[in-house]
Structures are given as C-alpha cells and as structure tokens.
Motif scaffolding. Structure first.
Motif, PDB file in Angstrom:
ATOM      1  N   HIS A 252       0.829  -1.203   0.000  1.00 24.67           N
ATOM      2  CA  HIS A 252       0.000   0.000   0.000  1.00 24.67           C
ATOM      3  C   HIS A 252       0.865   1.254   0.000  1.00 24.67           C
ATOM      4  CE1 HIS A 252      -1.661   3.364   2.400  1.00 24.67           C
ATOM      5  NE2 HIS A 252      -2.699   3.216   1.582  1.00 24.67           N
ATOM      6  N   ASP A 253       1.837   1.295   0.891  1.00 23.14           N
ATOM      7  CA  ASP A 253       2.695   2.485   1.013  1.00 23.14           C
ATOM      8  C   ASP A 253       3.486   2.724  -0.270  1.00 23.14           C
ATOM      9  OD1 ASP A 253       1.737   2.667   3.575  1.00 23.14           O
ATOM     10  OD2 ASP A 253       3.512   1.766   4.514  1.00 23.14           O
ATOM     11  N   CYS A 254       3.989   1.653  -0.846  1.00 16.65           N
ATOM     12  CA  CYS A 254       4.791   1.772  -2.059  1.00 16.65           C
ATOM     13  C   CYS A 254       3.920   2.228  -3.236  1.00 16.65           C
ATOM     14  CB  CYS A 254       5.448   0.423  -2.367  1.00 16.65           C
ATOM     15  SG  CYS A 254       6.620   0.499  -3.731  1.00 16.65           S
ATOM     16  N   ALA A 255       2.741   1.619  -3.408  1.00 14.62           N
ATOM     17  CA  ALA A 255       1.845   1.991  -4.507  1.00 14.62           C
ATOM     18  C   ALA A 255       1.424   3.450  -4.390  1.00 14.62           C
ATOM     19  CB  ALA A 255       0.615   1.084  -4.508  1.00 14.62           C
ATOM     20  N   LYS A 256       1.106   3.884  -3.181  1.00 13.41           N
ATOM     21  CA  LYS A 256       0.689   5.268  -2.951  1.00 13.41           C
ATOM     22  C   LYS A 256       1.788   6.243  -3.365  1.00 13.41           C
ATOM     23  CE  LYS A 256      -0.999   8.235   0.832  1.00 13.41           C
ATOM     24  NZ  LYS A 256       0.142   9.192   0.891  1.00 13.41           N
ATOM     25  N   THR A 257       3.029   5.940  -2.983  1.00  9.66           N
ATOM     26  CA  THR A 257       4.153   6.827  -3.299  1.00  9.66           C
ATOM     27  C   THR A 257       4.424   6.890  -4.798  1.00  9.66           C
ATOM     28  OG1 THR A 257       5.171   6.356  -1.158  1.00  9.66           O
ATOM     29  CG2 THR A 257       6.593   7.250  -2.892  1.00  9.66           C
ATOM     30  N   ILE A 258       4.432   5.732  -5.463  1.00  9.17           N
ATOM     31  CA  ILE A 258       4.709   5.686  -6.905  1.00  9.17           C
ATOM     32  C   ILE A 258       3.636   6.432  -7.685  1.00  9.17           C
ATOM     33  CG2 ILE A 258       4.967   4.190  -8.909  1.00  9.17           C
ATOM     34  CD1 ILE A 258       6.046   2.036  -7.005  1.00  9.17           C
ATOM     35  N   LEU A 259       2.385   6.207  -7.348  1.00 10.95           N
ATOM     36  CA  LEU A 259       1.282   6.832  -8.089  1.00 10.95           C
ATOM     37  C   LEU A 259       1.289   8.350  -7.899  1.00 10.95           C
ATOM     38  CD1 LEU A 259      -1.532   4.213  -7.425  1.00 10.95           C
ATOM     39  CD2 LEU A 259      -0.464   4.728  -9.621  1.00 10.95           C
ATOM     40  N   GLU A 260       1.678   8.807  -6.734  1.00 10.30           N
ATOM     41  CA  GLU A 260       1.725  10.253  -6.500  1.00 10.30           C
ATOM     42  C   GLU A 260       2.737  10.933  -7.416  1.00 10.30           C
ATOM     43  OE1 GLU A 260       2.414  10.618  -2.327  1.00 10.30           O
ATOM     44  OE2 GLU A 260       0.264  10.505  -1.797  1.00 10.30           O
ATOM     45  N   THR A 261       3.827  10.227  -7.773  1.00  5.84           N
ATOM     46  CA  THR A 261       4.802  10.812  -8.704  1.00  5.84           C
ATOM     47  C   THR A 261       4.209  10.973 -10.096  1.00  5.84           C
ATOM     48  OG1 THR A 261       5.739   8.666  -9.388  1.00  5.84           O
ATOM     49  CG2 THR A 261       6.684   9.720  -7.432  1.00  5.84           C
ATOM     50  N   LEU A 262       3.123  10.240 -10.386  1.00  5.65           N
ATOM     51  CA  LEU A 262       2.430  10.348 -11.675  1.00  5.65           C
ATOM     52  C   LEU A 262       1.195  11.243 -11.581  1.00  5.65           C
ATOM     53  CD1 LEU A 262       2.607   6.572 -12.710  1.00  5.65           C
ATOM     54  CD2 LEU A 262       3.961   8.447 -13.662  1.00  5.65           C
ATOM     55  N   GLY A 263       1.022  11.878 -10.427  1.00  2.36           N
ATOM     56  CA  GLY A 263      -0.138  12.746 -10.235  1.00  2.36           C
ATOM     57  C   GLY A 263      -1.417  11.982  -9.973  1.00  2.36           C
ATOM     58  N   LEU A 264      -1.315  10.740  -9.499  1.00  2.00           N
ATOM     59  CA  LEU A 264      -2.485   9.888  -9.278  1.00  2.00           C
ATOM     60  C   LEU A 264      -2.617   9.543  -7.800  1.00  2.00           C
ATOM     61  CD1 LEU A 264      -1.906   7.451 -12.281  1.00  2.00           C
ATOM     62  CD2 LEU A 264      -3.445   9.430 -12.222  1.00  2.00           C
ATOM     63  N   LYS A 265      -3.834   9.201  -7.391  1.00  2.00           N
ATOM     64  CA  LYS A 265      -4.090   8.902  -5.986  1.00  2.00           C
ATOM     65  C   LYS A 265      -4.935   7.640  -5.851  1.00  2.00           C
ATOM     66  CE  LYS A 265      -4.048  13.753  -4.436  1.00  2.00           C
ATOM     67  NZ  LYS A 265      -4.832  14.818  -3.751  1.00  2.00           N
ATOM     68  N   ILE A 266      -4.824   6.997  -4.681  1.00  2.00           N
ATOM     69  CA  ILE A 266      -5.715   5.908  -4.298  1.00  2.00           C
ATOM     70  C   ILE A 266      -6.384   6.283  -2.996  1.00  2.00           C
ATOM     71  CG2 ILE A 266      -4.456   4.067  -5.493  1.00  2.00           C
ATOM     72  CD1 ILE A 266      -3.059   3.422  -2.882  1.00  2.00           C
ATOM     73  N   HIS A 267      -7.468   5.619  -2.668  1.00  3.42           N
ATOM     74  CA  HIS A 267      -8.176   5.888  -1.421  1.00  3.42           C
ATOM     75  C   HIS A 267      -7.331   5.446  -0.226  1.00  3.42           C
ATOM     76  CE1 HIS A 267     -12.040   6.855  -3.371  1.00  3.42           C
ATOM     77  NE2 HIS A 267     -11.700   5.932  -4.249  1.00  3.42           N
ATOM     78  N   GLU A 271     -10.392   5.458   5.113  1.00  3.72           N
ATOM     79  CA  GLU A 271     -11.530   6.253   4.653  1.00  3.72           C
ATOM     80  C   GLU A 271     -12.817   5.444   4.767  1.00  3.72           C
ATOM     81  OE1 GLU A 271     -11.226   7.708   0.705  1.00  3.72           O
ATOM     82  OE2 GLU A 271      -9.423   8.882   1.072  1.00  3.72           O
ATOM     83  N   PRO A 272     -13.939   6.110   5.131  1.00  2.00           N
ATOM     84  CA  PRO A 272     -15.226   5.401   5.126  1.00  2.00           C
ATOM     85  C   PRO A 272     -15.553   4.923   3.708  1.00  2.00           C
ATOM     86  CG  PRO A 272     -15.386   7.502   6.296  1.00  2.00           C
ATOM     87  CD  PRO A 272     -14.053   7.492   5.608  1.00  2.00           C
ATOM     88  N   SER A 273     -16.006   3.695   3.600  1.00  2.00           N
ATOM     89  CA  SER A 273     -16.355   3.100   2.297  1.00  2.00           C
ATOM     90  C   SER A 273     -15.183   3.143   1.324  1.00  2.00           C
ATOM     91  CB  SER A 273     -17.569   3.808   1.689  1.00  2.00           C
ATOM     92  OG  SER A 273     -18.661   3.784   2.557  1.00  2.00           O
ATOM     93  N   SER A 274     -13.964   3.049   1.833  1.00  2.00           N
ATOM     94  CA  SER A 274     -12.778   3.096   0.987  1.00  2.00           C
ATOM     95  C   SER A 274     -12.718   1.893   0.067  1.00  2.00           C
ATOM     96  CB  SER A 274     -11.516   3.136   1.859  1.00  2.00           C
ATOM     97  OG  SER A 274     -10.353   3.037   1.060  1.00  2.00           O
ATOM     98  N   LYS A 275     -12.261   2.132  -1.162  1.00  2.00           N
ATOM     99  CA  LYS A 275     -12.066   1.038  -2.116  1.00  2.00           C
ATOM    100  C   LYS A 275     -10.686   0.412  -1.963  1.00  2.00           C
ATOM    101  CE  LYS A 275     -15.277   2.781  -5.600  1.00  2.00           C
ATOM    102  NZ  LYS A 275     -15.456   3.178  -7.026  1.00  2.00           N
ATOM    103  N   SER A 276      -9.875   0.966  -1.044  1.00  2.46           N
ATOM    104  CA  SER A 276      -8.581   0.369  -0.732  1.00  2.46           C
ATOM    105  C   SER A 276      -8.733  -0.463   0.539  1.00  2.46           C
ATOM    106  CB  SER A 276      -7.522   1.453  -0.496  1.00  2.46           C
ATOM    107  OG  SER A 276      -7.315   2.230  -1.649  1.00  2.46           O
ATOM    108  N   ARG A 277      -8.217  -1.685   0.511  1.00  3.69           N
ATOM    109  CA  ARG A 277      -8.311  -2.504   1.721  1.00  3.69           C
ATOM    110  C   ARG A 277      -7.248  -3.597   1.715  1.00  3.69           C
ATOM    111  NH1 ARG A 277     -12.842  -7.115   1.658  1.00  3.69           N
ATOM    112  NH2 ARG A 277     -12.788  -7.722  -0.533  1.00  3.69           N
ATOM    113  N   ILE A 278      -6.940  -4.035   2.926  1.00  2.04           N
ATOM    114  CA  ILE A 278      -6.030  -5.152   3.146  1.00  2.04           C
ATOM    115  C   ILE A 278      -6.817  -6.236   3.869  1.00  2.04           C
ATOM    116  CG2 ILE A 278      -3.999  -5.925   4.419  1.00  2.04           C
ATOM    117  CD1 ILE A 278      -2.779  -3.146   3.940  1.00  2.04           C
TER     118      ILE A 278
END
Length: 450
Positions: A252-267, A271-278
C-alpha cells in the motif's frame, strides 16, 4: 512525401480501410460533433477514405471538437459523461494506433491484463489463483481515483513523444492529445457540470486511450515488480497478493508513493467506504474485477448480477421505441456477451436463476406489447424467439477454472440457434399449428405489427 514515412503509411487508403473495420460499430447511429453517423460514413466509405487520405498527405487534416454526451449509469440515477470523436477522427486515430502499437507492446508487462491481446479477466483470475497457491494469502486491493480524468496530459505527452520514433506523426499525435470539447453554452447548467475538468486527462473509451493508459501506468507496474510485489492490474484496478499482512501494508505504502509521482491517488485505507483494503484471502475471499473469489471457486459478484438484471429490464422496457425484432436482437447480444464472460466460473445456480428471470421478463414485455405466450414450456418459446440459454453456456468444472494442456476440458456449451427475426405470419395461430414448433401465441386486438 517519402513513401517510407509513417505518415505515408497511415494515410494509405488500404491502411485507413483496415482502421475503419476495427473501430467499434456497436451503435451505427453514433456520431461526433459533425453529426455524421457511422451509418452515413459507411454509405460513402470509399469517398470518405479518399478525402481523409488526401487531407493527411497534404497536411490539411484537422481534428474536430469532441461531442459532449451523457448516458445513464446502470442501476443508478447518475449520468456518465462521454466525449465522442467524429467518425472520421476515429478512423485516423485507429490508423495511427495500428501503426504505433507494436512499438509500445514492450511496455505491457506481465502484471497488466487490460487492453492487451490474449489477456483479459480470465487470465487475471488465473494469475491470482496461482499466487494464492504459492502462499500469498493476504492482499492489498485498490483502484486509482478518477484515473482517466486525472492523467496529467503534459507528463503523458513528454513520456509518449520520446518513445515515438516516427517524427512525421508527432503533429497529428499532439492534436489527438489536445482535442477540445464542443461549446456547452447551449446546454443546461446541470449538463455542463458533468464535464468540469474535461480538458484534462484522456477520454475514457477513446480510440487511443487503452494504449495510452497502459503506457502511462508502465512506470507504476515496473517499480512495483522491481520491489518484488505480486501485482495484478486491470486498467485502473489492481490487487497485490502478499505472503503476510506486513507485506500488504508495504505494498500500500509503495503503490501510494509511486502513483503520487504520476499525479495519481488511491483511497486511504481508513476512509469510510474506501475502495482500498487489506484482508486475508482465505477468511473473507476477494472481490476483484466484478467476480468473487472463494477458495478455488469464482463467480460473478452480486452487484454485477444486479447490473445485468437492470440492463435486461432496460432493454425490455415498454415504450422504448424499438421494434420487437430490434429489442430481441439487443437482448440476445446482451445475454451472449454477459454469459460468455463468466461461463467458465461457478455459475450454474446463478445462470439458472437468471434464465428464469429473463423468461419472465420477456413474457412481461410481450404481454405489454399485446402478445401472450400460450403453453407451459417457456424454454421452447425462448428458443423459438432466438433468445440464448445461459445454463447452456456453462463450462465450469468444480475446482478446475483453467484445465491444464494435457487434460482438455469437455465443454458443455452447445450450439445456439441463430437469431430468427419474428415476422407477422409466425405469430399467426395457423402457421404455428402447421409447423408444429411451439404452442401458439395469442394475438390480442390492436396488437402492433411485428
């Protein structure tokens, strides 16, 4: 013009014709801002392709503005905004795509399963099962927030233009990136609000969008794989299968960091009703790509089944304006497309229930149209009307999603009867008794012509 140049090739009439055959024609009345439909374009195909070829080679070709259109989301009151290119622009963009796509296939890494030949949902599911069998029972699941709208065009262009080796195409490609939306001043404020931010990102459903989407996310794929993560990505949805919960948190931490360098985000996970989960695969299973994983079994998720039922009701909605033939044809296409998508999964119970639902819905539609089916054998009625049987498509064998090469599967799929257009005399009592096909239909007074 150099006969060996890329522009010469993509403007060749034979290449343009090949592109024409590969653009989607599911809706022959689809049109762009010039109001020329696919049907109208086809009626003068040779002349249209000649005109496009001439304009491309003389450098006079310009792309038109995208048409703003909105459709209702399935089983929802919300609208989905679409940006539709003109038919001639679609042909040109497809011609370019056919030429440059081979160069970009090297960016389609093994973890990516969308928009790639010989890959799809079935292969993604198989990959997840393989990873689970290897001991990866934890997973991190997410989707990229508003991916197609959030893509930074300038970052994408900088990356893309460096990889295009055909300089004669750069001017046309830049125009494709900068397509504008038609003027919305004549539309209602509510409609205009649907297209706020339409000048950013890449159009979802655009001819070049699948290739551009995978290319833009190649860096994400590469960096996740380099760090040893078991990534399975389908467009903007992805799951990372892990051997432990700690490793899933790292994913999760790695994906979040990489996507932010591309201007993208994940939930965020909290977050309530988040589409991100473990979660743990063996305890709660996994829902991904519209299917539910339970151990070795997979089947369509409830929300996918509900959406299918909603589409059936929409097709069979009384007063839609379509003829009986057109309605049944659309229903047949819907059933075939949806049924074959899931037929290798554990779906017999689901398909049996949906088959009964379809038969009941068809009866109600015909009743509203002034036609009543007589007799108890509804299956024979459906077969006569050309409506496919979902249970007949099922290929699944318990515990065997994908047979190994040395153990070929014995398919239970049977040949479906061709769609037979209903005609007036087929609904005549005498004709039914003569051919002895199924019990007759009762025609009510005032029944519309079929």
């Amino acid at each position: 013009m150099n006969s060996g140049s890329a522009l010469f090739t993509i403007s060749d009439k034979h290449h343009l014709r090949k592109a024409w055959y590969q653009i989607s024609k599911r809706n022959m009345l689809s049109k762009g801002s010039d109001n020329v439909t696919i049907k109208a374009f086809k009626a003068s195909l040779d002349q249209n392709l000649s005109d496009i070829s001439s304009e491309l080679r003389s450098g006079r070709y310009t792309f038109q503005k995208l048409r703003a259109h909105a459709i209702a989301k399935t089983a929802s009151s919300k609208l989905r905004p679409l940006q539709i290119a003109s038919v001639r622009d679609r042909v040109v963009m497809k011609s370019i795509a056919l030429y440059v796509e081979p160069t970009f296939r090297s960016f389609d890494l093994p973890c990516s399963f969308a928009f790639i030949k010989n890959r799809g949902v079935k292969q993604a599911i198989s990959r997840i099962h393989d990873l689970v069998e290897q001991g990866n029972k934890y997973y991190f699941e997410a989707d990229i927030i508003n991916f197609f709208g959030a893509v930074d065009r300038e970052i994408l262009w900088a990356m893309f233009s460096r990889k295009v080796r055909h300089k004669t195409l750069l001017r046309l490609l830049r125009q494709c990136f900068d397509l504008e939306l038609q003027d919305l001043n004549s539309f209602t404020p509510e409609f205009q609000r649907l297209f706020v931010g339409a000048d950013s990102g890449i159009p979802q459903g655009g001819v070049l969008s699948p290739m551009l989407a995978n290319f833009y996310l190649h860096e994400f794929d590469r960096r996740m794989l380099d760090r040893g993560f078991n990534l399975v990505r389908y467009a903007d949805d992805f799951v990372v299968m892990c051997e432990s919960k700690e490793r899933a948190i790292q994913a999760h931490d790695c994906a979040k960091t990489i996507l932010e360098t591309l201007g993208l985000k994940i939930h965020a996970l909290d977050e309530p009703s988040s589409k991100s989960r473990i979660d743990y695969f063996s305890k709660h299973g996994l829902m991904f790509l519209g299917v539910m994983f339970e151990g070795n079994e997979v089947y369509p998720a409830k929300k996918v089944v509900d959406r299918f039922e909603a589409k059936v009701k929409e097709v069979l909605k009384p007063g839609s304006g379509d003829s009986l033939f057109r309605t049944l044809q659309k229903l047949t296409n819907l059933i075939n497309g949806w049924g074959k998508c899931f037929c290798s999964m554990r779906v017999m119970d689901i398909y049996l229930r949906l088959d009964a639902f379809i038969k009941k819905s068809v009866e109600e539609y015909l009743e509203a149209s002034g036609i009543r089916l007589i007799g108890a054998k509804k299956g024979r009625h459906m077969k006569f009307l050309g409506i496919p049987s979902l249970p007949a498509m099922v290929e699944h064998r318990r515990g065997r999603l994908n047979p190994t090469p040395d153990t070929p599967a014995v398919s239970t799929q049977v040949a479906l009867p061709p769609f037979v257009p209903p005609t007036a005399n087929r609904y005549n009592r005498r004709s039914f008794q003569d051919v002895n096909v199924i019990p007759p239909l009762e025609r009510r007074p005032g029944c519309p012509h079929l």
